[in-house]
Design a protein around this motif. Structure first.
Motif, short mmCIF file in Angstrom:
data_model
loop_
_atom_site.label_atom_id
_atom_site.label_comp_id
_atom_site.label_asym_id
_atom_site.label_seq_id
_atom_site.Cartn_x
_atom_site.Cartn_y
_atom_site.Cartn_z
N ALA A 219 0.85 -1.21 0.00
CA ALA A 219 0.00 0.00 0.00
C ALA A 219 0.87 1.25 0.00
CB ALA A 219 -0.89 0.01 1.25
N LEU A 220 0.31 2.31 -0.57
CA LEU A 220 0.94 3.63 -0.47
C LEU A 220 -0.02 4.53 0.28
CD1 LEU A 220 2.37 4.01 -4.10
CD2 LEU A 220 3.69 3.66 -1.99
N HIS A 221 0.50 5.40 1.12
CA HIS A 221 -0.34 6.29 1.90
C HIS A 221 0.08 7.72 1.62
CE1 HIS A 221 -1.04 2.49 3.96
NE2 HIS A 221 0.27 2.40 4.09
N GLY A 222 -0.86 8.63 1.75
CA GLY A 222 -0.56 10.01 1.37
C GLY A 222 -0.80 11.01 2.47
N LYS A 223 -0.22 12.18 2.23
CA LYS A 223 -0.43 13.32 3.12
C LYS A 223 -0.49 14.54 2.21
CE LYS A 223 2.03 15.50 6.86
NZ LYS A 223 3.36 15.60 7.39
N ASP A 224 -1.46 15.39 2.37
CA ASP A 224 -1.62 16.59 1.54
C ASP A 224 -1.59 16.25 0.04
OD1 ASP A 224 -1.57 18.00 3.92
OD2 ASP A 224 0.60 18.35 3.81
N GLY A 225 -2.11 15.09 -0.31
CA GLY A 225 -2.24 14.75 -1.73
C GLY A 225 -1.03 14.07 -2.33
N HIS A 226 0.09 14.00 -1.59
CA HIS A 226 1.24 13.30 -2.16
C HIS A 226 1.64 12.12 -1.29
CE1 HIS A 226 3.88 15.23 0.75
NE2 HIS A 226 3.29 16.37 0.45
N VAL A 227 2.39 11.21 -1.91
CA VAL A 227 2.76 9.99 -1.20
C VAL A 227 3.66 10.34 -0.01
CG1 VAL A 227 4.79 9.52 -2.66
CG2 VAL A 227 3.61 7.62 -1.56
N SER A 228 3.45 9.66 1.12
CA SER A 228 4.27 9.96 2.30
C SER A 228 4.77 8.70 2.99
CB SER A 228 3.46 10.80 3.31
OG SER A 228 2.31 10.09 3.69
N SER A 229 4.13 7.56 2.72
CA SER A 229 4.66 6.33 3.29
C SER A 229 4.19 5.13 2.48
CB SER A 229 4.25 6.19 4.77
OG SER A 229 2.86 6.03 4.86
N ALA A 230 4.88 4.02 2.71
CA ALA A 230 4.56 2.79 1.96
C ALA A 230 4.53 1.63 2.93
CB ALA A 230 5.64 2.55 0.91
N THR A 231 3.64 0.69 2.66
CA THR A 231 3.65 -0.58 3.40
C THR A 231 4.10 -1.68 2.43
OG1 THR A 231 1.77 0.20 4.71
CG2 THR A 231 2.29 -2.15 4.83
N LEU A 232 5.10 -2.45 2.85
CA LEU A 232 5.63 -3.50 2.00
C LEU A 232 4.97 -4.84 2.33
CD1 LEU A 232 9.44 -2.56 2.08
CD2 LEU A 232 7.57 -1.62 0.67
N SER A 233 5.16 -5.82 1.45
CA SER A 233 4.45 -7.10 1.62
C SER A 233 4.88 -7.85 2.88
CB SER A 233 4.65 -7.98 0.39
OG SER A 233 6.03 -8.19 0.18
N ASP A 234 6.05 -7.52 3.44
CA ASP A 234 6.46 -8.18 4.69
C ASP A 234 5.98 -7.40 5.91
OD1 ASP A 234 8.03 -5.96 4.57
OD2 ASP A 234 9.95 -6.99 4.82
N GLY A 235 5.11 -6.40 5.66
CA GLY A 235 4.53 -5.64 6.76
C GLY A 235 5.32 -4.41 7.17
N THR A 236 6.52 -4.26 6.61
CA THR A 236 7.34 -3.09 6.95
C THR A 236 6.66 -1.82 6.49
OG1 THR A 236 9.25 -4.44 6.38
CG2 THR A 236 9.67 -2.10 6.69
N SER A 237 6.77 -0.78 7.31
CA SER A 237 6.25 0.53 6.91
C SER A 237 7.42 1.48 6.73
CB SER A 237 5.30 1.02 8.00
OG SER A 237 4.84 2.29 7.67
N LEU A 238 7.41 2.26 5.63
CA LEU A 238 8.52 3.18 5.33
C LEU A 238 8.00 4.58 5.11
CD1 LEU A 238 10.09 1.20 2.33
CD2 LEU A 238 10.95 1.17 4.67
N ASP A 239 8.68 5.58 5.63
CA ASP A 239 8.35 6.96 5.26
C ASP A 239 9.10 7.28 3.97
OD1 ASP A 239 6.77 7.34 7.45
OD2 ASP A 239 8.40 8.11 8.70
N VAL A 240 8.40 7.78 2.98
CA VAL A 240 9.05 8.09 1.69
C VAL A 240 8.60 9.46 1.20
CG1 VAL A 240 9.28 5.68 0.98
CG2 VAL A 240 7.25 6.94 0.33
N ASP A 241 9.49 10.12 0.45
CA ASP A 241 9.13 11.41 -0.14
C ASP A 241 8.62 11.26 -1.57
OD1 ASP A 241 9.94 13.00 2.11
OD2 ASP A 241 12.01 12.46 1.60
N PHE A 242 9.08 10.19 -2.22
CA PHE A 242 8.60 9.95 -3.60
C PHE A 242 8.79 8.47 -3.94
CE2 PHE A 242 13.08 10.91 -4.04
CZ PHE A 242 13.53 10.01 -5.00
N VAL A 243 8.10 8.07 -5.01
CA VAL A 243 8.18 6.68 -5.50
C VAL A 243 8.44 6.71 -7.00
CG1 VAL A 243 6.83 4.55 -5.87
CG2 VAL A 243 6.54 5.85 -3.75
N ILE A 244 9.35 5.86 -7.45
CA ILE A 244 9.52 5.65 -8.89
C ILE A 244 9.20 4.19 -9.17
CG2 ILE A 244 11.13 5.64 -10.85
CD1 ILE A 244 12.79 7.75 -9.41
N ALA A 245 8.29 3.96 -10.11
CA ALA A 245 7.95 2.58 -10.46
C ALA A 245 8.57 2.24 -11.81
CB ALA A 245 6.43 2.39 -10.50
N GLY A 246 9.39 1.20 -11.81
CA GLY A 246 9.96 0.69 -13.06
C GLY A 246 9.58 -0.77 -13.16
#
Ligand code: FAD
Length: 412
Positions: A219-246
């Motif tokens: 999952a990706l979660h947002g704050k003020d309309g932009h991405v702010s954190s991600a949940t990974l399949s192993d349950g880890t949660s990460l704070d992120v400023d941006f995501v690049i999908a390749g």
């Protein structure tokens, strides 16, 4: 071959002003074609090279001018009617017309589809319309990403293929804290042997990239309309400023499909690059061609150039079959990876070179050499490419013998 005078008065329309469309038009004029050539593309820029988008251009080491395949004056000089920012919305094979976004209809005698491909997007359920989620295909994409690459920012890269790894290398050089996740068991799994994956995993880790394999995006979660954190399949949660999908690309087949052309993992063409309609050809990333009894679609500059040039020769009546000579490269940090051949169906790998950055991995099926990954080893690449193109296979023990001058293999 046709008499060039017979081409006078004809119109050739090319949809897609990328590498393949450009190569086709340039060669058609070189071959003396006298008719009108129209090159239609929906991007803002004249045809440009894409590889630097995830390399030197993204790093800020290459100007926009140098990205262009030819300077703007090339097109009027060559009587190529280049129309940028123009989207083709339909093809009508019965009347041999194409329709543009503004409703204009253009007639053609020959139509070339060079529509390229589009990055596969994260499912909407994940991205949810959030900002600062990026893909990498165009100058506009790279321009949007570049400002994110500032020291201390936290970037999540989804996908450990070449584009994701190249973006990770540039981001690391810019001081971004990068986490790269790959859903498969290892990075580069789709395209390379485990030895090549190991080599690049070590390289990236030595530059501080946090690579996590066998891990998907939950999952990706947002704050003020932009991405702010991600949940990974192993349950880890990460704070992120941006995501690049390749996470791969899809061939642009919509126009062809709507026009009733046969499509199957791309626009189906025969050995001459002709589609199921004899007046329409397809080239580059969007074309799926016959090879060794199967069908293949290649996503590379070499293929786009070669098919463009071959299709031009065939418009001039040479009726040549396409013989793919696959090659590819990738730049990551100070390593240049060069690949010759196609590695699918290999059953063993011969490693040449040890721990040093200069190393090559030779893919064999039985005694047949299929492909080579050469890391900072242009000689291994050059020799392997010539051997593969000549259909020759060196003995495996000769390849691994570091005291052997590889050029000797060409004499056999
Ligand atoms: P494209 O270059 O994608 O051109 C297709 C054009 O058609 C696009 O401009 C598109 O907007 C336009 N178009 C599509 N539909 C329409 C329409 N209906 N109307 C008008 N215009 C339309 N390859 C390598 O060999 N080595 C590398 O290192 C490498 N690195 C890469 C890095 C990145 C970031 C990317 C994105 C690609 C890279 N590639 C690399 C792949 C290579 O760039 C492509 O295989 C090549 O550009 C394909 O050329 P093409 O002409 O088929 O498609």
């Amino acid at each position: 071959m046709r008499d060039v005078r017979s081409t006078s008065g004809e119109t050739t329309v090319v949809i897609g002003a990328g590498q393949a469309g450009f190569s086709f038009c340039a060669r058609l004029r070189e071959l003396g074609y006298l008719g009108d050539i129209m090159l239609i593309g929906d991007e803002h820029h004249a045809p440009y090279q894409r590889p630097p988008l995830s390399k030197a251009y993204l790093l800020g080491d290459m100007s926009l001018d140098r990205m262009l395949l030819r300077p703007p004056e090339f097109y009027p000089d060559q009587r190529i009617d280049l129309r940028t920012e123009t989207h083709v919305t339909a093809i009508t094979p019965d009347s041999k017309t194409v329709t543009l976004g503004d409703g204009t209809r253009l007639n053609y005698d020959n139509l070339i589809l060079a529509t390229g491909s589009t990055p596969r997007e994260l499912p909407r359920s994940l991205s949810g319309g959030l900002e600062r989620i990026y893909y990498m295909r165009s100058i506009a994409d790279a321009d949007a990403i570049a400002p994110e690459f500032a020291s201390g920012r936290r970037g999540l890269i989804v996908g450990g293929g070449y584009i994701g790894l190249e973006a990770a290398a540039v981001a690391a050089k810019r001081g971004v804290k990068v986490i790269l996740i790959e859903a498969a068991n290892r990075i580069l799994q789709r395209v390379a042997c485990s030895q090549t994956s190991d080599y690049f995993r070590d390289l990236h880790r030595s530059h501080g990239i946090d690579i996590r394999e066998g891990i998907g995006l939950e999952a990706l979660h947002g704050k003020d309309g932009h991405v702010s954190s991600a949940t990974l399949s192993d349950g880890t949660s990460l704070d992120v400023d941006f995501v690049i999908a390749g996470i791969g690309i899809l061939p642009n087949v919509d126009l062809a499909q709507a026009a009733g052309l046969d499509c199957e993992n791309g626009i189906k063409v025969d050995a001459t690059c002709t589609t199921s309609d004899p007046a329409i050809m397809a080239i580059g990333d969007c074309a799926c061609f016959p090879r060794n009894g199967a069908r293949l679609r290649l996503e590379s500059v070499g293929n786009a150039i070669d098919q463009g040039q071959l299709a031009a020769a065939n418009v001039m009546g040479s009726n040549e079959p396409y013989k793919a000579k696959p090659w590819f490269w990738s730049d990551q940090y100070d390593i240049k990876l060069q690949i010759a051949g196609l590695s699918a169906n290999f059953d063993r790998i011969i490693v040449r070179g040890g721990k040093a950055p200069s190393r090559s991995h030779w893919y064999f099926s039985g005694d047949d050499l299929l492909a080579v990954d050469a890391m900072n080893d242009p000689r291994a690449y050059m020799v392997a490419k010539r051997l593969i193109e000549a259909g020759k296979s060196p003995p495996a023990d000769a390849v691994s013998d570091i005291n052997l001058d590889l050029k000797d293999l060409l004499k056999a």
